[in-house]
Design a protein around this motif. Structure first.
Motif, PDB file in Angstrom:
ATOM      1  N   VAL A   8     -34.629-122.779   4.639  1.00  0.00           N
ATOM      2  CA  VAL A   8     -33.852-123.840   3.999  1.00  0.00           C
ATOM      3  C   VAL A   8     -34.658-125.136   4.021  1.00  0.00           C
ATOM      4  CG1 VAL A   8     -31.719-125.188   4.144  1.00  0.00           C
ATOM      5  CG2 VAL A   8     -31.691-122.769   4.767  1.00  0.00           C
ATOM      6  N   PRO A   9     -34.820-125.794   2.854  1.00  0.00           N
ATOM      7  CA  PRO A   9     -35.515-127.083   2.854  1.00  0.00           C
ATOM      8  C   PRO A   9     -34.730-128.116   3.666  1.00  0.00           C
ATOM      9  CG  PRO A   9     -35.286-126.233   0.613  1.00  0.00           C
ATOM     10  CD  PRO A   9     -34.414-125.394   1.498  1.00  0.00           C
ATOM     11  N   GLY A  10     -35.429-128.939   4.425  1.00  0.00           N
ATOM     12  CA  GLY A  10     -34.747-129.916   5.283  1.00  0.00           C
ATOM     13  C   GLY A  10     -35.218-131.342   5.035  1.00  0.00           C
ATOM     14  N   LEU A  11     -34.243-132.237   4.911  1.00  0.00           N
ATOM     15  CA  LEU A  11     -34.536-133.662   4.706  1.00  0.00           C
ATOM     16  C   LEU A  11     -34.040-134.466   5.902  1.00  0.00           C
ATOM     17  CD1 LEU A  11     -35.285-136.111   2.774  1.00  0.00           C
ATOM     18  CD2 LEU A  11     -32.877-136.073   2.070  1.00  0.00           C
ATOM     19  N   ALA A  12     -34.887-135.359   6.412  1.00  0.00           N
ATOM     20  CA  ALA A  12     -34.481-136.254   7.496  1.00  0.00           C
ATOM     21  C   ALA A  12     -34.438-137.683   6.975  1.00  0.00           C
ATOM     22  CB  ALA A  12     -35.468-136.159   8.657  1.00  0.00           C
ATOM     23  N   THR A 241     -38.353-132.878  -1.852  1.00  0.00           N
ATOM     24  CA  THR A 241     -38.130-132.151  -0.600  1.00  0.00           C
ATOM     25  C   THR A 241     -38.315-130.646  -0.804  1.00  0.00           C
ATOM     26  OG1 THR A 241     -36.556-133.878   0.052  1.00  0.00           O
ATOM     27  CG2 THR A 241     -36.509-131.834   1.326  1.00  0.00           C
ATOM     28  N   LEU A 242     -37.808-130.160  -1.919  1.00  0.00           N
ATOM     29  CA  LEU A 242     -37.976-128.737  -2.246  1.00  0.00           C
ATOM     30  C   LEU A 242     -39.454-128.387  -2.434  1.00  0.00           C
ATOM     31  CD1 LEU A 242     -36.745-125.969  -2.990  1.00  0.00           C
ATOM     32  CD2 LEU A 242     -36.527-126.794  -5.339  1.00  0.00           C
ATOM     33  N   ASP A 243     -40.169-129.228  -3.180  1.00  0.00           N
ATOM     34  CA  ASP A 243     -41.606-128.999  -3.383  1.00  0.00           C
ATOM     35  C   ASP A 243     -42.340-128.971  -2.048  1.00  0.00           C
ATOM     36  OD1 ASP A 243     -41.297-128.905  -6.080  1.00  0.00           O
ATOM     37  OD2 ASP A 243     -42.070-130.935  -6.483  1.00  0.00           O
TER      38      ASP A 243
END
Ligand SMILES: Nc1nc(=O)c2c([nH]1)NC[C@@H]1CN(c3ccc(C(=O)N[C@@H](CCC(=O)O)C(=O)O)cc3)C=[N+]21
Length: 252
Positions: A8-12, A241-243
């Motif tokens: 799962v892509p993760g963003l902080a 973020t996905l890239d």
């Protein structure tokens, strides 16, 4: 296409202080992550924290393999050293595209930055999706003839009224009037000024730079505020973020 099951892509997001507009933007980013099934983590720090506190938060996310993008919400409180803090962010997770190397590669011919900044990317995406031709036009980048109008430009309306594409990011409500715009032009409003409005849920609302009621009569295409560049900026953050996640997980 390779499969990447279970990843799962993760963003902080690191948020310092309690600015109302920043709280709204960060909230919108978190909701957007939920909608598309991305992981998001927010670290909230008090307004009076030290540079080192923010840097430590950044460095923790640099090391966290479940995080592929890190964003330090700007503006930071005055006493903090923005440059020092952003320098702590590792290049590979710089989904804002603010790292000097990403900025430099963006500006240099033939080089590919890992990330491009979300708001300009959003403007280009809006133009492309709306079928507005950029090449050869008087506007911004993509082989157009670019003229920059800034706070000290004399007679800015003279320049804007010749433009095929006008992108306004001044933060001055009602700056761009109907007579500033050529008939049939494309107008993109990047302005986001919070103004007091007791009738709104949060006590304020966002207004753009463009006098919408006037300009919509002249322009052929126009973005409103809210509901224009803002949501697309959030979308581009998710794209970055996905890239980033694809790159880190060797997934093409
Ligand atoms: N490190 C950093 N990266 C940013 O990309 C960044 C930042 N700092 N600081 C502030 C600006 C501004 N920005 C917006 C994001 C979402 C909306 C947005 O979602 N607007 C919605 C809703 C507005 C509302 O709900 O009031 C709209 O225009 O329809 C607007 C503006 C990102 N920025």
């Amino acid at each position: 296409m390779k499969k990447c099951l279970g990843k799962v892509p993760g963003l902080a997001v690191i948020l310092v202080g309690q600015r109302r507009d920043s709280l709204t933007y960060v909230h919108n980013k978190i909701i957007a992550c939920e909608e598309v099934g991305m992981k998001s983590v927010v670290t909230e720090l008090p307004t009076d924290c030290a540079d080192a506190d923010v840097q430590n938060a950044v460095m923790r996310f640099n090391k966290d393999p479940s995080i592929h993008g890190i964003l330090v919400q700007l503006p930071l409180p005055q006493h903090l050293d923005e440059e020092k803090i952003l320098d702590a962010l590792c290049l590979e997770k710089d989904v804002d595209g603010f790292h000097p190397l990403n900025m430099g590669n963006l500006a240099l011919r033939g080089r590919e930055p890992l990330f491009t900044p979300c708001t300009p990317k959003a403007c280009i995406e809006l133009l492309i999706r709306s079928g507005v031709q950029i090449m050869g036009k008087k506007a911004a980048r993509h082989h157009a003839t670019v003229t920059i109008v800034h706070a000290f430009t004399e007679n800015p309306e003279q320049i804007t009224s010749e433009a095929d594409i006008v992108v306004s990011a001044a933060g001055v409500p009602s700056l761009v009037r109907g007579n500033w715009i050529k008939s049939g032009a494309t107008v993109i409003d990047v302005g986001t000024s919070p103004v007091e409005d007791p009738s709104c849920e949060d006590g304020y609302r966002l207004v753009g730079d463009v006098c919408f009621e006037e300009v919509i009569k002249v322009a052929s295409v126009i973005t409103p505020v809210p509901g224009g560049v803002g949501p697309m900026t959030v979308t581009m953050l998710l794209v970055n973020t996905l890239d980033s996640a694809k790159r880190m997980l060797n997934f093409t």
